[in-house]
Scaffold this motif. Structure first.
Motif, PDB file in Angstrom:
ATOM      1  N   GLY A 160      43.866  32.087  44.824  1.00  0.00           N
ATOM      2  CA  GLY A 160      43.014  32.910  43.980  1.00  0.00           C
ATOM      3  C   GLY A 160      41.687  33.196  44.637  1.00  0.00           C
ATOM      4  O   GLY A 160      41.437  32.790  45.782  1.00  0.00           O
ATOM      5  N   CYS A 161      40.829  33.902  43.900  1.00  0.00           N
ATOM      6  CA  CYS A 161      39.478  34.195  44.402  1.00  0.00           C
ATOM      7  C   CYS A 161      38.462  34.033  43.283  1.00  0.00           C
ATOM      8  O   CYS A 161      37.545  34.832  43.131  1.00  0.00           O
ATOM      9  CB  CYS A 161      39.419  35.600  45.014  1.00  0.00           C
ATOM     10  SG  CYS A 161      39.963  36.944  43.930  1.00  0.00           S
ATOM     11  N   ALA A 162      38.665  32.983  42.476  1.00  0.00           N
ATOM     12  CA  ALA A 162      37.842  32.761  41.287  1.00  0.00           C
ATOM     13  C   ALA A 162      36.719  31.753  41.491  1.00  0.00           C
ATOM     14  O   ALA A 162      35.944  31.508  40.560  1.00  0.00           O
ATOM     15  CB  ALA A 162      38.725  32.302  40.125  1.00  0.00           C
ATOM     16  N   GLY A 163      36.640  31.153  42.684  1.00  0.00           N
ATOM     17  CA  GLY A 163      35.590  30.167  42.921  1.00  0.00           C
ATOM     18  C   GLY A 163      35.645  29.044  41.908  1.00  0.00           C
ATOM     19  O   GLY A 163      36.715  28.490  41.633  1.00  0.00           O
ATOM     20  N   GLN A 226      39.966  40.639  48.859  1.00  0.00           N
ATOM     21  CA  GLN A 226      40.955  41.554  49.425  1.00  0.00           C
ATOM     22  C   GLN A 226      42.102  40.817  50.123  1.00  0.00           C
ATOM     23  O   GLN A 226      43.208  41.343  50.231  1.00  0.00           O
ATOM     24  CB  GLN A 226      40.285  42.559  50.366  1.00  0.00           C
ATOM     25  CG  GLN A 226      39.402  43.566  49.631  1.00  0.00           C
ATOM     26  CD  GLN A 226      40.118  44.246  48.453  1.00  0.00           C
ATOM     27  OE1 GLN A 226      41.250  44.742  48.593  1.00  0.00           O
ATOM     28  NE2 GLN A 226      39.485  44.242  47.286  1.00  0.00           N
ATOM     29  N   GLU A 227      41.844  39.594  50.582  1.00  0.00           N
ATOM     30  CA  GLU A 227      42.942  38.794  51.138  1.00  0.00           C
ATOM     31  C   GLU A 227      43.919  38.408  50.026  1.00  0.00           C
ATOM     32  O   GLU A 227      45.133  38.390  50.226  1.00  0.00           O
ATOM     33  CB  GLU A 227      42.390  37.527  51.821  1.00  0.00           C
ATOM     34  CG  GLU A 227      41.796  37.760  53.190  1.00  0.00           C
ATOM     35  CD  GLU A 227      42.811  38.312  54.179  1.00  0.00           C
ATOM     36  OE1 GLU A 227      43.919  37.725  54.298  1.00  0.00           O
ATOM     37  OE2 GLU A 227      42.519  39.345  54.807  1.00  0.00           O
ATOM     38  N   LYS A 230      46.117  41.242  49.290  1.00  0.00           N
ATOM     39  CA  LYS A 230      47.193  41.355  50.289  1.00  0.00           C
ATOM     40  C   LYS A 230      48.333  40.385  49.976  1.00  0.00           C
ATOM     41  O   LYS A 230      49.513  40.725  50.115  1.00  0.00           O
ATOM     42  CB  LYS A 230      46.652  41.081  51.689  1.00  0.00           C
ATOM     43  CG  LYS A 230      45.795  42.198  52.255  1.00  0.00           C
ATOM     44  CD  LYS A 230      45.305  41.847  53.652  1.00  0.00           C
ATOM     45  CE  LYS A 230      44.388  42.925  54.204  1.00  0.00           C
ATOM     46  NZ  LYS A 230      43.856  42.565  55.539  1.00  0.00           N
ATOM     47  N   VAL A 231      47.978  39.178  49.559  1.00  0.00           N
ATOM     48  CA  VAL A 231      49.006  38.196  49.195  1.00  0.00           C
ATOM     49  C   VAL A 231      49.831  38.710  48.018  1.00  0.00           C
ATOM     50  O   VAL A 231      51.067  38.639  48.024  1.00  0.00           O
ATOM     51  CB  VAL A 231      48.365  36.835  48.833  1.00  0.00           C
ATOM     52  CG1 VAL A 231      49.402  35.902  48.201  1.00  0.00           C
ATOM     53  CG2 VAL A 231      47.762  36.183  50.069  1.00  0.00           C
ATOM     54  N   LEU A 232      49.149  39.237  47.004  1.00  0.00           N
ATOM     55  CA  LEU A 232      49.842  39.716  45.804  1.00  0.00           C
ATOM     56  C   LEU A 232      50.745  40.912  46.106  1.00  0.00           C
ATOM     57  O   LEU A 232      51.873  40.991  45.613  1.00  0.00           O
ATOM     58  CB  LEU A 232      48.816  40.079  44.721  1.00  0.00           C
ATOM     59  CG  LEU A 232      48.009  38.905  44.157  1.00  0.00           C
ATOM     60  CD1 LEU A 232      46.920  39.408  43.221  1.00  0.00           C
ATOM     61  CD2 LEU A 232      48.896  37.912  43.432  1.00  0.00           C
ATOM     62  N   LEU A 245      44.303  42.135  39.194  1.00  0.00           N
ATOM     63  CA  LEU A 245      44.391  40.679  39.097  1.00  0.00           C
ATOM     64  C   LEU A 245      43.317  39.992  39.922  1.00  0.00           C
ATOM     65  O   LEU A 245      42.679  39.030  39.464  1.00  0.00           O
ATOM     66  CB  LEU A 245      45.781  40.201  39.535  1.00  0.00           C
ATOM     67  CG  LEU A 245      46.942  40.503  38.590  1.00  0.00           C
ATOM     68  CD1 LEU A 245      48.238  39.957  39.154  1.00  0.00           C
ATOM     69  CD2 LEU A 245      46.676  39.931  37.202  1.00  0.00           C
ATOM     70  N   ALA A 246      43.097  40.478  41.131  1.00  0.00           N
ATOM     71  CA  ALA A 246      42.053  39.883  41.972  1.00  0.00           C
ATOM     72  C   ALA A 246      40.681  40.101  41.339  1.00  0.00           C
ATOM     73  O   ALA A 246      39.835  39.195  41.326  1.00  0.00           O
ATOM     74  CB  ALA A 246      42.109  40.487  43.374  1.00  0.00           C
TER      75      ALA A 246
END
Length: 283
Positions: A160-163, A226-227, A230-232, A245-246
């Protein structure tokens, strides 16, 4: 008569069950669906099934005949929701419904999330319509994460990218019960309910809970936004939905999916589903 839109979906089906649990007879519930053949089980159980396509106003007008209370489950078609919801609101107004409950997004009026935009437009449309309504601003579903708990165990990671953002998640069944409560009891018209789980976790804490329940090593891996996109997309999600979602993770990092008011558990009269219980059920 109580009408539930999107009744073939996961939340819609749970709302219909919750209404029955509250004592509403099956023949007083209208399951409004685009494809009636998908809910033959509901029809055989006595629920009234009517074809209702968000994009076909004539079908909505017919579906709303004799209906007094409506639960508008937000459309799953991100990017098309505002006009679809407007069609439902127009049909409800023409039918003279007494109450419309709308499943919106937590803090929709101030949320930085892309997902909030169409909810804001819908809330404004409801305000302009003059229909007595109640806003059910739902936080994240536990199932948004637990549906892939097995994959997290398999790969040893939650991405994820939610920190350090906290997610106050509850189960779909919890939100469904809240919807059933507001249309079967009095005094909710004009209210806005910020609904979220009693327990709030970061994705790192969620990963730790998956590890504890499964007995396997699972850790949270933070990625640049953005990474993560790319995974999603790499696992097959459409680019636009992956971006949404990101962006939602980024919104969570800014507090968009956190609420500690316990409004949901107060409304339904019991605690919300715990993160570990949801993981156990999923695994």
């Amino acid at each position: 008569m109580y009408l539930v839109t999107g009744a073939s979906g996961q939340l819609g089906r749970l709302i219909i069950q919750a209404l029955q649990d509250k004592g509403v007879a099956a023949d007083q519930i209208v399951a409004a669906v685009r494809s009636p053949e998908k809910v033959l089980d509901l029809a055989s159980a006595g629920v009234v099934v009517r074809k209702a396509d968000y994009t076909e106003p004539a079908s909505l007008k017919a579906a709303f005949e004799g209906v007094k209370k409506v639960i508008l489950v937000s459309s799953s078609e991100v990017g098309q929701r505002a006009p679809q919801h407007q069609n439902v609101i127009d049909a409800a107004k023409e039918a003279g419904v007494e109450l419309l409950a709308y499943t919106s997004l937590l803090k929709a009026d101030s949320s930085p999330m892309l997902l909030a935009e169409e909810h804001k437009v819908t809330e404004a449309a409801l305000a302009a319509s003059g229909i007595p309504h109640v806003l059910l601003r739902n936080s994240w579903y536990l199932e948004n994460y637990t549906a892939s708990a097995g994959m997290a165990v398999e790969h040893g990671a939650v991405l994820g990218c939610a920190g350090d953002g906290k997610y106050a998640m509850a189960s779909r069944a919890d939100y469904a019960e809240a919807a059933a409560v507001v249309v079967t009891t009095e005094g909710h018209a004009g209210k806005t309910y910020e609904l979220a789980g009693d327990e709030a976790v970061t994705l790192a804490e969620y990963a730790a809970a998956v590890a504890e329940v499964s007995g396997k090593p699972v850790a949270y891996q933070e990625l640049p936004e953005q990474e993560y996109v790319k995974v999603l997309t790499g696992i097959g999600l459409p680019e636009g939905f992956a971006q949404v979602l990101a962006n939602s993770d980024v919104g969570a990092s800014q507090g968009a999916l956190f609420d500690d008011s316990k409004t949901l558990s107060t409304l339904i009269g019991h605690g919300t589903t715990s993160v570990k219980d949801a993981i156990k059920a999923a695994l």
